[in-house]
Write a protein that holds these residues in place. Structure first.
Motif, mmCIF file in Angstrom:
data_model
loop_
_atom_site.group_PDB
_atom_site.id
_atom_site.type_symbol
_atom_site.label_atom_id
_atom_site.label_comp_id
_atom_site.label_asym_id
_atom_site.label_seq_id
_atom_site.Cartn_x
_atom_site.Cartn_y
_atom_site.Cartn_z
ATOM 1 N N TYR A 39 0.840 -1.192 0.000
ATOM 2 C CA TYR A 39 0.000 0.000 0.000
ATOM 3 C C TYR A 39 0.880 1.248 0.000
ATOM 4 N N PHE A 88 2.432 1.972 -3.338
ATOM 5 C CA PHE A 88 1.355 2.458 -4.192
ATOM 6 C C PHE A 88 1.010 3.904 -3.838
ATOM 7 N N PHE A 89 0.934 4.174 -2.545
ATOM 8 C CA PHE A 89 0.572 5.510 -2.064
ATOM 9 C C PHE A 89 1.597 6.545 -2.520
ATOM 10 N N ILE A 144 10.246 16.041 3.892
ATOM 11 C CA ILE A 144 9.850 15.456 5.178
ATOM 12 C C ILE A 144 8.760 14.407 4.965
ATOM 13 N N PHE A 145 7.813 14.748 4.109
ATOM 14 C CA PHE A 145 6.701 13.838 3.840
ATOM 15 C C PHE A 145 7.204 12.493 3.329
ATOM 16 N N THR A 181 9.553 10.587 6.080
ATOM 17 C CA THR A 181 8.826 10.001 7.212
ATOM 18 C C THR A 181 7.916 8.868 6.744
ATOM 19 N N HIS A 182 7.330 9.008 5.561
ATOM 20 C CA HIS A 182 6.458 7.936 5.095
ATOM 21 C C HIS A 182 7.247 6.683 4.739
ATOM 22 N N THR A 204 8.617 20.592 2.884
ATOM 23 C CA THR A 204 7.620 19.663 3.420
ATOM 24 C C THR A 204 7.579 18.373 2.606
ATOM 25 N N MET A 225 -2.370 16.000 -12.198
ATOM 26 C CA MET A 225 -3.074 17.222 -11.833
ATOM 27 C C MET A 225 -2.419 18.460 -12.440
ATOM 28 N N ALA A 269 7.053 23.798 -0.385
ATOM 29 C CA ALA A 269 6.676 22.495 -0.931
ATOM 30 C C ALA A 269 7.871 21.548 -0.941
ATOM 31 N N SER A 289 0.417 12.096 -8.999
ATOM 32 C CA SER A 289 -0.663 13.087 -8.978
ATOM 33 C C SER A 289 -0.148 14.460 -9.413
ATOM 34 N N PHE A 290 1.155 14.703 -9.238
ATOM 35 C CA PHE A 290 1.687 15.978 -9.736
ATOM 36 C C PHE A 290 1.559 16.045 -11.252
ATOM 37 N N PHE A 304 1.067 9.496 -5.160
ATOM 38 C CA PHE A 304 1.360 10.865 -4.746
ATOM 39 C C PHE A 304 2.254 11.536 -5.791
#
Ligand code: HEM
Ligand code: CU
Ligand code: CU
Lengths: 592, 405
Positions: free
Chosen positions: B52, B55-56, B97-98, B101-102, B94, B67, B91, B63-64, B60
């Motif tokens: 997961y 995939f996440f 960090i995003f 950490t994920h 963060t 979108m 951006a 999506s850049f 993510f």
């Protein structure tokens, strides 16, 4: 500290009413809060499905809507007035009735007496009143949906003058709907104050022998700070509501000035709508922490127990919450950078707002270190706690954009804000609540919840929640609270994304119903939680030393004494990987 | 009705089947005596969560790309460009960090998924680590605050002098329309008096026609600004809160009844320049089936309302333009002063009150706008906004439209 033995408990026969309805037992009140909270979640979520239908398919008609809603959906399409009532009610219900009362009410009632070793709350009667005021608040709010002029429709923040002028030409929802909104909120505030004072008194006074403050489990610390926040922050909202009602009914001018409606100057003079915003957000910002602090506590506990490791940096976790509470009172105007307040103020609030990200970051790193080198037991509760960490990271980081006043100029009141707070507050707090329900289900209902459905619930929810809210970050130009946006060439490009989001909103809703079905079914028919294994998760805290069936006063004999902090997992001492708080320290063991 | 019942039946069936299947799995676990043994589940979900996670993070990242069409063209104002830079820096910080950490989260769950005879490591705290991850975020925040406030004080300079060639426009929000007043050739707005005497359905802004400066003011149905010329908006609202929002310029400010607000910037991109940029955007370069032309041809900027103001809040759209000074002057010539157009009516109104047009020598100060309230409070609220010259307007020519539905 309460060490009086209640030997005579269980003798006196309780009537049905006393036991299930006007109960003063914290465990029953916890369940009352949970079920009322669940009821409100279903209502609130169903509302979001309705307005997502409008946003996803603005040009289609759904005849069943007219069957259901009558004049609010003539021709099978939700009217704009009803749309705004729906978003207002959705926000109010979820923020206050579900994530404040539902979350705090359930877990403060369940966990405080259990985990500190008390027979019940300091004032069981006040505790009961707290529930009944909450129920009353909810019934009033529900009733407002059936008014001729509709429920309140000024947004959950209810800014005047829109909510201040009692004139159907300005806003139909600002008639009786708004009066009821404020009345209901006043009842809600009473409920929250009664509950909060009681929680504080209980935690400070009724800890069992040996339960020093530094031996409190983190959920209790979190609930203590939550209650303090609530007691300090809700009264200003009550005054804000009162002053607004004065403006509405007695034509005073606290918030209103120089208003022209239909070419006629009204008599209000000298008030300022910005004053209301200050009062509202003085509660409103602490309110978001009232929602998230219990979630912090539950997450810390569930992560630690299921990692078989102590929470990393227990004291740092407590200090972090404390600093968040302090700073939480100094950042409210970050919701108002563009409100017309003095821009210099904006700079001060920028400073404090970004400062508050530091303790939040500390918490995240500490959670990650808690699972590092653990022996993770991936129960559904644990999955949701892990999901919480992910969501809190994602949503907290977008706060850094919004907290910076300059970046907030374009972002304020757009879908970026919607994405931010739904992830960090909405979905994250729900995840912690789910984690708590799965984790303490045996304690609450005397049966185990079905794990398989729990895993299905977890994956569907986390995937659909992100599928809903990640795209919203990219819709950062689109103002929130738009009933349609095809009239703008800047925004009509979002029509397809909007459909995508609506589809996942429906999927997510279905998954939550599965959860409710699971709760109800498991509470009635699930595998029994028996005295053979009273501590299924191998947990150190006191609630797992009580008998399987609920008894008045919690422990049949004396309340156990506490000898250590709650996070002695995998210390290498003893023959299990946990050391309950009731076990005296043995030679060679360090106290914490 | 039948449809509804059928749908309900299907839904109930769905949940019954789910419950049934879930029940079977749990019963099998119980039969094997594994009801509280999560060893198998740990294996399954340690891996599933990692899958997961991959995939996440991929979604993510993608999506850049997906979108991309959603991004606004380059900011069309000086502050907008600065704000965008700040956005991008934030951006990156963060974003890193995003991702880090994920990755840690997903990796740890997989790596440390529970096994029967494994032991967790007792690790309760470390002052060094805690110090590290308190000070690094603190430093990062300090950097963000300093950069942010620099831009913030650029956008809201704490000084009262105006750029010499500034164009001042008064924008007043009302349900559900914008009233845009230009000061006309004299560059000064006619005074407004918020009293019952002056305010009427014909003159919602309470313009004082005895003030000669009011005679050349005109109301525009589209917003025109000049490239490279600082523009200042004096903002207000008649009935409820509105918010003056120009997405392409990254500008926004609430319009508050009784409290004057304002915002200023310098437009940097004309309509044509932005159209040129949009040629490379997949959405704007695509053909509009209605006109058979690429969409960017019809592009213009838009003014929107960003504060919930009632049932047609979403309908407060007004086209906006940035043009050269010469084009702007051309456009100005086509705009008729409100006073001229409604002269007969206004003269009659004045005569009835024994007043004459243009007789007043009163100062065009803000106090007048605020209905004569010269209290410190009224003046102070405005202290950081540029001084508002009398404000005005009327609405007869702006028919209240209830947003397309
Ligand atoms: C990491 C720290 C955080 C920062 C810096 C931050 C910053 C902000 C800012 C500046 C806004 C206002 C945006 C706007 O309206 O323009 C905002 C909105 C909001 N935030 Fe946060 N936030 C943080 C964490 C949280 C948390 C933990 C919660 C809740 C649990 C939360 C809940 C909300 C809500 C509910 C709103 C929107 C309210 C509304 O306008 O309806 N935020 N946040
Ligand atoms: Cu806030
Ligand atoms: Cu609006």
């Amino acid at each position: 500290m309460a060490t009086i033995a209640h030997g005579d408990h269980g003798h006196h026969e309780e009537s049905f009413l006393e036991k299930y309805i006007f109960s003063q037992d914290h465990k029953m009140i916890a369940r009352q809060f949970l079920f009322t909270g669940i009821f409100w979640s279903i209502v609130g979520a169903a509302m979001s499905v309705l307005f997502r239908l409008q946003l996803g398919w603005p040009n289609e008609t759904f005849p069943f809507l007219e069957t259901l809603l009558g004049k609010w959906a003539e021709g099978g399409r939700i009217s704009n007035e009803f749309y705004y009532s729906l978003v207002t009610m959705h926000g109010t219900i979820l923020v206050f009735f579900v994530l404040t009362a539902g979350l705090s009410g359930t877990f403060a009632n369940l966990l405080i007496p259990y985990q500190i070793g008390a027979r019940d709350m300091a004032s069981p009667f006040m505790n009961m009143l707290s529930y009944w005021f909450f129920l009353l608040a909810g019934l009033l709010m529900l009733f407002s949906l059936f008014l001729q002029t509709g429920a309140a429709s000024g947004g959950w923040t209810m800014y005047p003058p829109l909510s201040g002028i009692r004139d159907a030409k300005v806003n139909a929802g600002s008639m009786w709907g708004t009066d009821l909104w404020f009345f209901s909120m006043s009842m809600f505030i009473v409920s929250s104050l009664l509950g909060g004072l009681n929680y504080i008194a209980t935690i400070l006074n009724l800890r069992t022998k040996g339960m020093t403050m530094w031996r409190l489990p983190l959920p209790v610390w979190a609930l203590l700070f939550t209650a303090i926040l609530g007691v300090l922050a809700f009264p200003p909202l009550l005054s804000a509501a009162l002053l607004l009602e004065f403006d509405r009914i007695f034509d005073t001018s606290f918030y209103l000035s120089d208003i022209v409606v239909g070419g006629n100057l009204l008599d209000y003079k000298g008030g300022s709508p910005i004053l209301y915003q200050h009062l509202f957000w003085f509660l409103g910002h602490p309110e978001v922490y009232i929602i998230i602090l219990p979630a912090f506590g539950i997450t810390s506990e569930v992560l630690s127990v299921n990692s078989r490791k102590p929470v990393f940096g227990y004291k740092a976790m407590v200090y972090a919450i404390g600093i968040i509470v302090l700073l939480g009172f100094l950042v409210w105007a970050h919701h108002m950078y563009m409100s017309g307040m003095n821009p210099f103020l904006g700079s001060i609030f920028t400073l404090f707002t970004l400062l508050i990200a530091v303790p939040s970051a500390v918490k995240v790193f500490n959670w990650l270190t808690t699972i590092w080198k653990g022996n993770l037991r991936l129960t559904p509760a644990m999955m949701f706690a892990l999901g919480f960490v992910s969501l809190f990271i994602s949503g907290g980081l977008t706060g850094l954009f919004l907290g910076n006043s300059a970046i907030d100029i374009p972002l304020h009141d757009t879908y970026f804000v919607v994405a931010h707070f739904h992830i960090v507050m909405g979905v994250a707090a729900f995840f912690a609540m789910f984690a708590g329900v799965y984790h303490w289900f045996p304690k609450m209902f005397g049966r185990y919840i079905n794990d398989t459905l729990g895993y299905v619930h977890f994956y569907t929810t986390i995937i659909s929640a992100y599928a809903i809210f990640i795209p919203m970050h990219f819709m950062l130009s689109l103002p929130r609270r738009y009933y349609v946006f095809s009239n703008y060439q800047t925004f009509n490009i979002f029509e397809d994304v909007s459909k995508f989001i609506s589809v996942f909103a429906i999927i997510s809703f279905m998954a939550q119903i599965l959860f409710v079905v699971n709760i109800v079914y498991s509470a009635l028919k699930g595998r029994k939680f028996t005295s053979e294994n009273l501590n299924p998760w191998g947990s150190n805290t006191l609630e797992w030393t009580t008998p399987a069936e609920h008894i008045h006063g919690n422990w049949p004999g004396e309340i156990p004494e506490v000898y250590r902090w709650p996070y002695d997992y995998s210390t290498g001492h003893g023959n299990t990987d946990f050391r309950p708080q009731t076990e005296p320290l043995q030679e060679g063991e360090d106290a914490h | 009705m039948l449809n509804i019942l059928l749908t309900l039946a299907v839904i109930i069936l769905f949940y019954t089947v789910a419950l049934f299947l879930g029940g079977i799995v749990e019963r099998v676990r119980a039969l094997k005596g594994e009801e509280l043994d999560y060893t198998k589940n740990n294996q399954t979900h340690g891996k599933l969560f990692l899958i997961y996670g991959v995939f996440f993070l991929l979604m993510f990242a993608f999506s850049f790309k997906y979108m991309d069409f959603a991004s606004l063209p380059k900011a069309a104002s000086n502050w907008g460009v600065e704000i965008d830079e700040l956005f991008v820096i934030t951006a990156w910080i963060t974003g890193i960090i995003f991702v880090v950490t994920h990755i840690a989260l997903f990796y740890f769950v997989w790596k440390y998924r529970g096994e029967k005879d494994k032991k967790a490591t007792f690790f309760a705290h470390s002052s060094t680590l805690e110090l590290v991850w308190t000070s690094i975020p603190a430093l990062a925040m300090a950097v963000l605050v300093v950069m942010g406030l620099k831009t913030w004080f650029n956008v809201f300079p704490n000084k009262k002098t105006l750029p010499a060639n500034q164009l001042t426009i008064e924008a007043t929000g009302k349900q559900f329309n914008w009233m845009l007043r230009y000061p006309g050739p004299d560059g000064v707005f006619g005074r407004r008096v918020l009293s019952k005497e002056f305010v009427s359905p014909d003159n919602e802004l309470g313009i004082d026609w005895t003030d000669p400066a009011s005679h050349d003011d005109f109301f525009a149905s589209e917003l025109y600004m000049v490239k490279g010329r600082p523009v200042r908006f004096n903002l207000g609202a008649l009935d409820v809160l509105h918010s003056f929002y120009l997405p392409h310029f990254r500008m926004k400010m609430d319009c508050v009844p009784g409290v004057p607000t304002g915002i200023g910037f310098t437009p940097t991109m004309t309509d044509d320049e932005t159209r040129e940029l949009l040629k490379s955007n997949s959405h704007w370069a695509s053909i509009d089936p209605e006109t058979n032309e690429p969409r960017y041809v019809k592009f213009n900027y838009e003014l929107a309302c960003a504060e919930l103001c009632g049932k047609s809040h979403y309908g407060m759209m007004m086209p906006a333009h940035v043009v050269s000074q010469s084009k702007f002057e051309e456009w100005t010539k086509t705009q008729k002063p409100f006073f001229e157009v409604n002269k007969d009516r206004i003269q009659a109104w004045l005569a009835a009150r024994n007043l004459s047009a243009g007789a007043s020598k009163g100062s065009n100060n803000y106090a007048a706008f605020n209905g004569g309230d010269t209290s410190k409070k009224a003046l102070k609220l405005d202290s950081n906004m540029t001084k508002v010259e009398g404000a005005t307007h009327n609405i007869a020519d702006n028919k209240a439209t209830e947003g397309k539905q």
